[in-house]
Design an enzyme around this catalytic site. Structure first.
Site, PDB file in Angstrom:
ATOM      1  N   GLU A 118       0.835  -1.207   0.000  1.00 53.99           N
ATOM      2  CA  GLU A 118       0.000   0.000   0.000  1.00 53.99           C
ATOM      3  C   GLU A 118       0.871   1.258   0.000  1.00 53.99           C
ATOM      4  O   GLU A 118       0.654   2.183  -0.789  1.00 53.99           O
ATOM      5  CB  GLU A 118      -0.893  -0.029   1.241  1.00 53.99           C
ATOM      6  N   ASP A 137      -5.507  -4.452  -3.891  1.00 52.18           N
ATOM      7  CA  ASP A 137      -5.866  -3.022  -4.003  1.00 52.18           C
ATOM      8  C   ASP A 137      -4.614  -2.180  -4.188  1.00 52.18           C
ATOM      9  O   ASP A 137      -4.643  -1.149  -4.856  1.00 52.18           O
ATOM     10  CB  ASP A 137      -6.662  -2.553  -2.782  1.00 52.18           C
TER      11      ASP A 137
END
Ligand code: NAG
Ligand code: NAG
Length: 638
Positions: A66, A242
């Site tokens: 991330e 993600d």
């Protein structure tokens, strides 16, 4: 690339001077200033400047894929504003060097007709290890061979999600080495979490990503998680899709912006790397065991997939791969995940991989897959939208992670035969309680709408934007953001309520950027005005020497003393000698925390004193705020 979309972006991005782009640069410089502590000596972005922090990572000088994805995006925007994309390229080089695992040697003996052996996910950490069960049907992997022929390699081009940048645990799983130990310097790949939905960070047993039984017990750490008849040295990696999708989304913008500046050639090789990452990201579109999607009720009955019928086409929670260390044995495995959270969806990344010639993956069916994924993601947003506009959790093909049968209430209105789950994957805390999932995901939807003008996206956004605007509490120049959300009911009649407010500044940045992209395309003036109020509120009230922060009272740090379940009779050690056995606690297996300069504040709290208060500078939040300033400045030329 759609020419009209490109033209709109070119027009608004042509001028870079302004209050908000200046604020982007001011914040960018703080993040990049080496005396501020955002990066390791190798140039790896830390999870946070501060070391004492426990959330998904359990220490601040760990990092995640991330953080890398935000780093790439930050550098893309710097290129847009300053016209120089060399830091964008070097950020990607650093990602490639440290985040994409190099030890993958048994991948070459992978058999796509048998991707992995089934093991059920269980409700509580104390139910583990989970015994593998080769009687459960597992489908086939339909993309392995086209990836191999496209790239001439068996290795994944995907980020492992979690690393111990300063090698605090001492596993020493630096690139190319397995358990090189505490003296190894450099980022060490490792993992937390492998024991079901109740295993919060406080209950995990950190484990090396390459395990040759040097640490842990007789079988390293393997038999804490999986019950098998024998154990072999092995590597195993997990991607957080993600994050890979966010890196690709950033590459999409870099392409737009560099093209507009006439310097697209300077980033073309990075763009092909992003496209390649997007090819492997397709593992996120599949069920965990490549079973057929839809109406899966019992693991034994739920059919093995063939071709693409194991694809749900949504961005799932993880995919993972592993194999025999040093290819000592001829096996390796790959899994997807049947659970998809709305918060992980990225319609802009799907759009980019399906339509942008510079980001076109080489895999023969990749464009087709991402085209379907884009459509399916938009459908998911429609399915999950509450009447007020906020988006509910997600859907799963595998109830409880073991293809169980859900309550009858969930059988009436399924999503392509998948079940609604208000808290996909993790329950401590519930995975859709945090408000931040809303702007994180909806921002991508808003950017997709900004680029394409898609009316389906516009309708979804219109409702969400009005909910978000009415949910923020302003007083003077200051604001409070929604913090925790509570969900009741099931689609199509799911409802949300906001149960607490707070000062999560990263979510304020993400919300401002979402509103700005929506406003720039739709002309909605209240969305624009609210974005500006949030940005001005951030700038006037929360600026500090390192970026932006607000004090956080961490009552959850009482959990430093929480018991960590270890089966009775199991004993092992960490590289520093910390013992893992049935009396393990969070702090007991992380005794190095007692050397942290701020440890006394936690200790005081554990001894009955006040809860510690810290000001944190998380990489993602600092970058998110910078990106909100920059996007607003570029979109409105202010
Ligand atoms: C702890 O203390 C140091 C100063 O010794 C400080 O710079 C650091 O950021 C503090 N906070 C945390 C949460 O680690
Ligand atoms: C599901 O549908 C059936 C048949 O329409 C209905 O009887 C039942 O009440 C529904 N269940 C729920 C919990 O909505």
């Amino acid at each position: 690339m759609k020419y009209s979309a490109f033209l709109v972006i070119a027009l608004v991005a042509s001028t870079q001077a302004g209050t908000y782009t200046d604020r982007f640069l001011e914040q960018y410089k703080k993040i990049k200033d080496s005396s501020n502590g955002y990066f390791s000596k190798e140039g790896v972005p830390y999870h946070s400047v501060e070391t004492l922090i426990v959330e998904a990572p359990d220490q601040g000088h760990e990092t995640t894929s991330e953080a890398y994805s935000y780093y790439i995006w930050l550098e893309a925007m710097y290129g847009a504003i300053q016209g120089d994309f060399s830091s964008f390229n070097s950020a990607w080089e650093n990602l490639e060097k440290y985040a994409i695992p190099t030890l993958q040697e048994a991948n070459s003996v992978y058999d796509p007709s048998k991707p992995a052996t089934y093991a059920a996910e269980l409700d509580s950490p104390s139910d583990y290890p989970s015994t593998i069960d080769s009687s459960i049907p597992v489908g086939q992997d339909p993309i392995a061979s086209e990836l191999k022929s496209a790239y001439g390699s068996d290795n994944f081009y995907s980020m492992h999600w979690l690393f111990d940048v300063d090698n605090v645990y001492g596993f020493g799983n630096i690139q190319g080495q397995c358990e090189a130990g505490p003296s190894a310097s450099g980022p060490s790949l490792y993992n937390n979490y492998q024991r079901g939905p109740e295993e919060s960070v406080w209950r995990t047993i950190p484990q090396p990503s390459c395990d040759m039984f040097k640490y842990g017990g007789t079988n390293g750490f393997l038999d804490l998680f999986t019950g098998d008849s024998s154990y072999a040295h092995q590597y195993k990696y997990t991607a957080a899709p993600d994050a890979d999708a966010r890196a690709i989304q950033a590459a999409f913008w870099a392409n737009q912006w560099a093209t507009e500046k006439g310097v697209q050639g300077s980033i073309s090789s990075t763009l092909s790397k992003a496209a390649k990452m997007g090819d492997y990201l397709r593992y996120s579109l599949f069920d965990k065991y490549f079973k057929k999607i839809g109406n899966c009720y019992e693991a034994a009955d739920c059919a093995a997939g063939s071709g693409k019928d194991s694809a749900h086409y949504l961005i799932n929670w993880y995919f993972a791969w592993g194999g025999s260390y040093n290819a000592q044995y001829d096996w390796s495995w790959r899994i997807g995940d049947g659970a998809a959270h709305f918060g992980y969806q990225n319609p802009l990344a799907a759009y980019a991989l399906a339509n942008d010639a510079s980001l076109k993956p080489k895999g023969s069916t990749a464009v087709e897959d991402w085209t379907k994924s884009l459509e399916r993601q938009l459908e998911l947003y429609e399915y999950l939208q509450s009447s007020v506009g906020a988006f509910a959790g997600g859907v799963t093909n595998s109830w409880k992670g073991r293809y169980a049968t859900p309550d009858s209430a969930l059988l009436n209105n399924t999503f392509h035969g998948m079940f609604y789950d208000w808290e996909p994957v993790y329950h401590d805390p519930p995975s859709n309680r945090w408000y931040g999932m809303q702007p994180w995901s909806v921002d991508r939807l808003a950017q997709y709408y900004y680029v394409t003008g898609d009316s389906k996206a516009e309708a979804l956004l219109k409702k969400w934007v009005s909910w978000a605007i009415s949910s923020i509490k302003f007083s003077g120049t200051d604001f409070d953001m929604p913090s925790n959300l509570e969900w009741t009911g099931n689609p199509p009649s799911v409802s949300v309520s906001i149960t607490s407010y707070g000062k999560d500044l990263g979510t304020a940045g993400a919300t401002a950027r979402t509103l700005a992209y929506y406003a720039a395309k739709s002309g909605d003036s209240s969305a624009k005005e609210t974005a500006k109020k949030l940005l001005d509120g951030l700038y006037e009230n929360y600026k500090d020497d390192l970026g932006f922060s607000a004090p956080e009272t961490r009552e959850d740090y009482s959990r430093f003393n929480e018991k960590v379940y270890v089966p009775s009779g199991w004993t092992g050690t960490y590289p520093n000698g910390d013992v893992i056995d049935s009396s393990a606690t969070f702090i007991g297996i992380r005794s190095w925390y007692k050397q942290d300069p701020n440890w006394s504040k936690v200790e005081t709290y554990l001894n009955g004193g006040a809860a510690p208060v810290f000001n944190y500078h998380r990489f993602w939040a600092q970058a998110d705020i910078a990106l909100a300033f920059g996007a607003y400045g570029m979109l409105f030329n202010e």
